[in-house]
Design a protein around this motif. Structure first.
Motif, PDB file in Angstrom:
ATOM      1  N   GLN A   9       0.824  -1.204   0.000  1.00  0.00           N
ATOM      2  CA  GLN A   9       0.000   0.000   0.000  1.00  0.00           C
ATOM      3  C   GLN A   9       0.862   1.260   0.000  1.00  0.00           C
ATOM      4  OE1 GLN A   9      -3.190   0.118  -0.463  1.00  0.00           O
ATOM      5  NE2 GLN A   9      -3.368   2.334  -0.257  1.00  0.00           N
ATOM      6  N   ASN A  10       1.921   1.262   0.791  1.00  0.00           N
ATOM      7  CA  ASN A  10       2.817   2.419   0.817  1.00  0.00           C
ATOM      8  C   ASN A  10       3.475   2.648  -0.538  1.00  0.00           C
ATOM      9  OD1 ASN A  10       2.373   3.173   3.458  1.00  0.00           O
ATOM     10  ND2 ASN A  10       4.065   1.984   4.281  1.00  0.00           N
ATOM     11  N   THR A  11       3.880   1.561  -1.169  1.00  0.00           N
ATOM     12  CA  THR A  11       4.502   1.669  -2.491  1.00  0.00           C
ATOM     13  C   THR A  11       3.541   2.295  -3.495  1.00  0.00           C
ATOM     14  OG1 THR A  11       5.893  -0.262  -2.050  1.00  0.00           O
ATOM     15  CG2 THR A  11       5.607   0.377  -4.355  1.00  0.00           C
ATOM     16  N   LEU A  12       2.284   1.868  -3.449  1.00  0.00           N
ATOM     17  CA  LEU A  12       1.265   2.427  -4.351  1.00  0.00           C
ATOM     18  C   LEU A  12       1.039   3.910  -4.086  1.00  0.00           C
ATOM     19  CD1 LEU A  12      -1.382  -0.455  -4.412  1.00  0.00           C
ATOM     20  CD2 LEU A  12      -0.115   0.437  -6.378  1.00  0.00           C
ATOM     21  N   GLN A  13       0.926   4.265  -2.818  1.00  0.00           N
ATOM     22  CA  GLN A  13       0.686   5.665  -2.470  1.00  0.00           C
ATOM     23  C   GLN A  13       1.875   6.536  -2.859  1.00  0.00           C
ATOM     24  OE1 GLN A  13      -0.162   5.423   1.722  1.00  0.00           O
ATOM     25  NE2 GLN A  13      -2.310   4.880   1.419  1.00  0.00           N
ATOM     26  N   PHE A  14       3.063   6.015  -2.621  1.00  0.00           N
ATOM     27  CA  PHE A  14       4.271   6.765  -2.975  1.00  0.00           C
ATOM     28  C   PHE A  14       4.365   6.965  -4.481  1.00  0.00           C
ATOM     29  CE2 PHE A  14       9.094   6.596  -3.554  1.00  0.00           C
ATOM     30  CZ  PHE A  14       9.241   7.957  -3.343  1.00  0.00           C
ATOM     31  N   SER A  15       4.112   5.924  -5.243  1.00  0.00           N
ATOM     32  CA  SER A  15       4.186   6.040  -6.706  1.00  0.00           C
ATOM     33  C   SER A  15       3.147   7.029  -7.223  1.00  0.00           C
ATOM     34  CB  SER A  15       4.004   4.668  -7.366  1.00  0.00           C
ATOM     35  OG  SER A  15       2.712   4.154  -7.129  1.00  0.00           O
ATOM     36  N   LYS A  16       1.986   7.068  -6.577  1.00  0.00           N
ATOM     37  CA  LYS A  16       0.948   8.031  -6.967  1.00  0.00           C
ATOM     38  C   LYS A  16       1.419   9.456  -6.695  1.00  0.00           C
ATOM     39  CE  LYS A  16      -3.911   9.188  -6.080  1.00  0.00           C
ATOM     40  NZ  LYS A  16      -5.128   8.820  -5.293  1.00  0.00           N
ATOM     41  N   TRP A  17       2.026   9.661  -5.525  1.00  0.00           N
ATOM     42  CA  TRP A  17       2.533  10.987  -5.178  1.00  0.00           C
ATOM     43  C   TRP A  17       3.651  11.407  -6.130  1.00  0.00           C
ATOM     44  CZ3 TRP A  17       7.418  12.605  -3.557  1.00  0.00           C
ATOM     45  CH2 TRP A  17       7.498  13.925  -3.116  1.00  0.00           C
ATOM     46  N   VAL A  18       4.591  10.484  -6.417  1.00  0.00           N
ATOM     47  CA  VAL A  18       5.708  10.794  -7.306  1.00  0.00           C
ATOM     48  C   VAL A  18       5.202  11.165  -8.696  1.00  0.00           C
ATOM     49  CG1 VAL A  18       7.687   9.794  -8.525  1.00  0.00           C
ATOM     50  CG2 VAL A  18       7.426   9.434  -6.073  1.00  0.00           C
ATOM     51  N   GLU A  19       4.211  10.424  -9.182  1.00  0.00           N
ATOM     52  CA  GLU A  19       3.679  10.709 -10.514  1.00  0.00           C
ATOM     53  C   GLU A  19       3.064  12.111 -10.564  1.00  0.00           C
ATOM     54  OE1 GLU A  19       3.195  10.135 -14.446  1.00  0.00           O
ATOM     55  OE2 GLU A  19       4.287   8.853 -13.031  1.00  0.00           O
ATOM     56  N   ILE A  27      -4.613   2.376 -12.054  1.00  0.00           N
ATOM     57  CA  ILE A  27      -5.076   0.991 -11.915  1.00  0.00           C
ATOM     58  C   ILE A  27      -4.018  -0.001 -12.400  1.00  0.00           C
ATOM     59  CG2 ILE A  27      -6.216   0.902 -14.193  1.00  0.00           C
ATOM     60  CD1 ILE A  27      -8.420  -0.776 -12.803  1.00  0.00           C
ATOM     61  N   LEU A  28      -3.242   0.412 -13.416  1.00  0.00           N
ATOM     62  CA  LEU A  28      -2.167  -0.455 -13.909  1.00  0.00           C
ATOM     63  C   LEU A  28      -0.975  -0.457 -12.957  1.00  0.00           C
ATOM     64  CD1 LEU A  28      -2.230   0.238 -17.758  1.00  0.00           C
ATOM     65  CD2 LEU A  28      -3.233  -1.672 -16.489  1.00  0.00           C
ATOM     66  N   ARG A  29      -0.697   0.701 -12.341  1.00  0.00           N
ATOM     67  CA  ARG A  29       0.364   0.746 -11.343  1.00  0.00           C
ATOM     68  C   ARG A  29       0.033  -0.183 -10.177  1.00  0.00           C
ATOM     69  NH1 ARG A  29       0.114   6.403 -12.264  1.00  0.00           N
ATOM     70  NH2 ARG A  29      -0.820   6.775 -10.226  1.00  0.00           N
ATOM     71  N   LYS A  30      -1.223  -0.167  -9.781  1.00  0.00           N
ATOM     72  CA  LYS A  30      -1.660  -1.040  -8.682  1.00  0.00           C
ATOM     73  C   LYS A  30      -1.521  -2.507  -9.073  1.00  0.00           C
ATOM     74  CE  LYS A  30      -5.558  -1.919  -5.579  1.00  0.00           C
ATOM     75  NZ  LYS A  30      -6.940  -1.512  -5.201  1.00  0.00           N
ATOM     76  N   LYS A  31      -1.878  -2.815 -10.310  1.00  0.00           N
ATOM     77  CA  LYS A  31      -1.754  -4.202 -10.774  1.00  0.00           C
ATOM     78  C   LYS A  31      -0.298  -4.641 -10.793  1.00  0.00           C
ATOM     79  CE  LYS A  31      -2.953  -7.305 -14.599  1.00  0.00           C
ATOM     80  NZ  LYS A  31      -3.561  -7.416 -15.947  1.00  0.00           N
ATOM     81  N   LEU A  32       0.594  -3.761 -11.245  1.00  0.00           N
ATOM     82  CA  LEU A  32       2.017  -4.096 -11.311  1.00  0.00           C
ATOM     83  C   LEU A  32       2.591  -4.346  -9.915  1.00  0.00           C
ATOM     84  CD1 LEU A  32       4.674  -4.446 -12.809  1.00  0.00           C
ATOM     85  CD2 LEU A  32       4.964  -1.962 -12.781  1.00  0.00           C
ATOM     86  N   VAL A  33       2.273  -3.480  -8.971  1.00  0.00           N
ATOM     87  CA  VAL A  33       2.756  -3.669  -7.603  1.00  0.00           C
ATOM     88  C   VAL A  33       2.253  -4.990  -7.037  1.00  0.00           C
ATOM     89  CG1 VAL A  33       2.631  -2.795  -5.239  1.00  0.00           C
ATOM     90  CG2 VAL A  33       3.055  -1.222  -7.125  1.00  0.00           C
ATOM     91  N   GLY A  34       1.001  -5.320  -7.341  1.00  0.00           N
ATOM     92  CA  GLY A  34       0.443  -6.588  -6.871  1.00  0.00           C
ATOM     93  C   GLY A  34       1.166  -7.791  -7.449  1.00  0.00           C
ATOM     94  N   LEU A  35       1.462  -7.736  -8.743  1.00  0.00           N
ATOM     95  CA  LEU A  35       2.186  -8.837  -9.382  1.00  0.00           C
ATOM     96  C   LEU A  35       3.590  -8.992  -8.802  1.00  0.00           C
ATOM     97  CD1 LEU A  35       1.136  -8.151 -13.094  1.00  0.00           C
ATOM     98  CD2 LEU A  35       0.542 -10.194 -11.762  1.00  0.00           C
ATOM     99  N   GLU A  36       4.276  -7.867  -8.632  1.00  0.00           N
ATOM    100  CA  GLU A  36       5.636  -7.918  -8.085  1.00  0.00           C
ATOM    101  C   GLU A  36       5.637  -8.462  -6.661  1.00  0.00           C
ATOM    102  OE1 GLU A  36       7.595  -4.205 -10.622  1.00  0.00           O
ATOM    103  OE2 GLU A  36       6.817  -3.863  -8.605  1.00  0.00           O
ATOM    104  N   SER A  37       4.635  -8.073  -5.885  1.00  0.00           N
ATOM    105  CA  SER A  37       4.537  -8.559  -4.509  1.00  0.00           C
ATOM    106  C   SER A  37       4.285 -10.066  -4.468  1.00  0.00           C
ATOM    107  CB  SER A  37       3.424  -7.813  -3.769  1.00  0.00           C
ATOM    108  OG  SER A  37       3.298  -8.264  -2.453  1.00  0.00           O
TER     109      SER A  37
END
Length: 672
Positions: free
Chosen positions: A139-149, A184-194
């Motif tokens: 979740q932190n990774t997703l939030q951080f990537s959203k902020w960075v974008e 939504i794709l960023r979230k999917k990618l983080v999920g796959l990597e996890s």
């Protein structure tokens, strides 16, 4: 009577008026005149912009640049007044610099907080693999990537006109990205990597009711067993536990990573990753470095192949590639576990580092203390209280699931840590110095650079720092100093033979690594650019392993398998070329530091510990962080801006000469 303090906007108008008046007068002006008229020395304490030293510095820099622009780049000579349009443009430049400066301050303040939050979550996950910790980290990774974008979009709005070098570089680093545009794709990618990372971290191989983790169980089998079939069981079992379970998700993740790179203007994810090295011909440079080392690797391969043929008979060809599982390492990236088989002089007492450490009753904690003492002897800072309080040196006794793979973690400021499941061995003595080298780099740039520049000059630099120190530590000279080894002083011939055995051991760890690293890099790049199709990834993997390493799988492999994922870095999408780069750089660094320490004699005997002169130069390079392109940092220490393999060849020269003569004497076929 209340004293009126002008707002930032009002002060900017005052700045513009002062500069405009100076420009309209056609007079030559200097910094003191402008600062005197602005009277910036008595600003209110609640005015954040003008109270920090870094802000005053940035403000000072932009004024100085405007003054130099007005004076034609020369503050010593009076110049002819510029046109009104030019003066107006200079004011716009100054205004743009202030806007960018304000954004960069805001960005870096929040970047620090985000990095800290994500690093703490990642640490919690890797030292306690629970569903909760995995979910929080994700979740932190997703939030951080959203902020960075979001911040990248803001950064992209700024004109580059009139910006300082530092501002331009900061914006460049912010905008470097392969992130997907759609949330939504960023979230999917983080999920796959996890999911892939979890499969890898929890994988075990079981036999007769007993299950083995990779560390320390399978590592020990691969390193110590010489039984062909037992090694095959461990080798195949590890790949079966990971590859088929991750291939589908890994392919889906790779497709998304490529999409993100293309959305950001790159040909593919490999193109993006190579671009971060800021060298136009980076891949060509890597190829040329390998070309200079390949002949020496082939001589070593031919010698080892003959030795293993003596052990395994016709299971090892005398002219073809070797089976990949009998070289003492799960991935055959280093072969030093078979050093006893390979020693040029087996009757000569060797450098039994592990035995020497155990005779001294050394503990894991003492290994870390030794590493700290080594860096401090160079004048570098001691490890922080946070390091000693928070690091994980050994596998926890509560038997919780952890990621044992050794790694260093930067949790911002002085909070640096390492994580590993160490044991008292010569190999871990090396790893401990390597990981503490990362921590030294963290501390150097955390303390001397703004947040954006708090990173290595390139990823290979980070890996090379600790390895450079470790090369000095594991030298015969330093090991004698520690009392781990003893050598007779009188017999020079005996010492030369001991050195040859030592160099063979290091070649089996270092020289054989280069073809493995380039295999990893080339395979990843060629999958990304479609040279290796997704439905032929395993075949492509073994084609490259044969081409570069001269190795083949010991059993039939198909596209149902996914052998690359048996390596942590492939499973976790960690670019591997950094390790090729680091293995070149560490020898360049070693050579430079030994010269600074006034060391003479063979490079492999050099120990630069205790040299404050070498440490000072080393520290200056570390403190640069990512503030300059890596060739500038390389030049700071070595005096050259190019990577080259000459120091590698110099280090191993006595062994390389001996190998060529021995292969000729034995009639060994070189190549496969």
């Amino acid at each position: 009577m209340k004293h009126y303090q002008p707002t930032f906007s009002v002060r900017w108008i005052i700045v513009s008026m002062v500069l405009f008046c100076c420009q309209c007068s056609g007079e030559f002006y200097d910094e003191d005149q402008v600062w005197d008229q602005l009277d910036l020395g008595n600003q209110p304490a609640n005015d954040e912009y003008f109270t920090s030293a870094s802000s005053i510095s940035i403000y000072h820099d932009f004024l100085r640049d405007i003054i130099e622009d007005h004076n034609g780049g020369d503050i010593l000579e009076k110049q002819v007044p510029y046109s009104y349009a030019y003066r107006w443009r200079m004011n716009n430049y100054a205004r743009n610099r202030l806007k960018v400066s304000k954004f960069l301050r805001y960005y870096q303040r929040l970047l620090h907080l985000w990095r800290r939050k994500c690093a703490l979550a990642e640490w919690a996950k890797e030292t306690n693999l629970t569903k909760h910790n995995i979910a929080v980290s994700k979740q932190n990774t997703l939030q951080f990537s959203k902020w960075v974008e979001k911040q990248r979009k803001e950064a992209n709005k700024f004109s580059r006109a009139g910006l300082t070098y530092t501002q331009k570089r900061m914006l460049k680093l912010i905008l470097e990205s392969s992130a997907l545009k759609e949330a939504i794709l960023r979230k999917k990618l983080v999920g796959l990597e996890s999911q892939i990372s979890t499969v890898y971290s929890k994988a075990t191989v079981c036999k007769l009711g007993k299950c083995y983790h990779f560390e320390p169980g399978l590592i020990k089998i691969m390193r110590t067993s010489r039984d062909y079939d037992e090694l095959l069981w461990a080798w195949k079992g590890w790949r079966d536990a990971i590859g088929p379970k991750t291939r589908k998700d890994w392919t889906a993740a790779e497709i998304l990573r490529n999409k993100g790179a293309r959305e950001n203007g790159y040909a593919d994810i490999g193109d993006y990753l190579r671009s971060t090295y800021e060298t136009p011909d980076f891949e060509k440079d890597i190829d040329e470095l390998w070309d200079s080392l390949e002949p020496y690797y082939k001589e070593l391969h031919a010698y080892i192949r003959r030795k293993l043929h003596h052990v395994y008979g016709n299971r090892v060809s005398l002219t073809g590639p070797m089976p990949a599982h009998i070289l003492s390492d799960m991935w055959a990236m280093k072969w030093d576990g078979i050093r006893k088989i390979a020693e040029p002089y087996p009757d000569v007492p060797g450098f039994a580092v592990t035995e020497g450490m155990r005779k001294k009753n050394m503990t894991v904690n003492q290994m870390f203390k030794l590493a700290d003492e080594f860096y401090r002897s160079l004048g570098l800072p001691k490890m922080t209280p946070e390091f000693w309080q928070n690091s994980m040196f050994t596998r926890p006794k509560d038997n919780r699931s952890v990621v044992c793979y050794a790694s260093a973690h930067n949790l911002e400021g002085d909070d640096v840590r390492v994580k590993m499941c160490a044991a008292v061995t010569g190999e871990y003595l090396y790893v401990v110095h390597h990981e503490m080298g990362h921590c030294q780099y963290y501390l150097a740039y955390n303390r001397h650079q703004p947040e954006i520049f708090q990173s290595g000059a390139n990823h290979g630099f980070h890996e090379a720092i600790g390895d450079t120190a470790a090369l000095s530590v594991i030298s015969p000279t330093h090991l004698q100093k520690l009392g781990i080894l003893t050598r007779s002083d009188g017999d020079a011939a005996l010492q030369d033979r001991q050195d040859m055995n030592f160099l063979m051991q290091k070649a089996l760890a270092k020289l054989v690594f280069f073809p493995y690293a380039i295999t990893m890099a080339k395979w990843s790049w060629d999958v990304a650019r479609g040279v290796i199709p997704y439905d032929q990834m395993n075949a492509g993997w073994w084609r490259y392993r044969k081409k570069y390493q001269g190795l083949i799988p010991p059993v039939m492999r198909t596209e149902k398998d996914f052998d690359p994922a048996s390596k942590y870095h492939i499973a976790n999408f960690v670019p591997y070329v950094r390790y090729f780069v680091s293995h070149i750089l560490q020898f360049q660094f070693l050579e430079a530091l030994c010269d600074l320490a006034k060391q003479t004699g063979p490079l492999h005997r050099c120990d630069f510990s205790g040299s404050k002169t070498a440490g000072e130069k080393f520290g200056k390079m570390l403190q640069m962080g990512q503030s300059q392109p890596w060739p500038v940092a390389l030049h700071e220490l070595t005096g050259t801006r190019k990577m080259n393999a000459s120091a590698v060849i110099r280090y191993f020269r006595p062994l390389l000469n001996w190998l060529k003569q021995e292969n000729q004497r034995m009639g060994n076929h070189v190549g496969w």
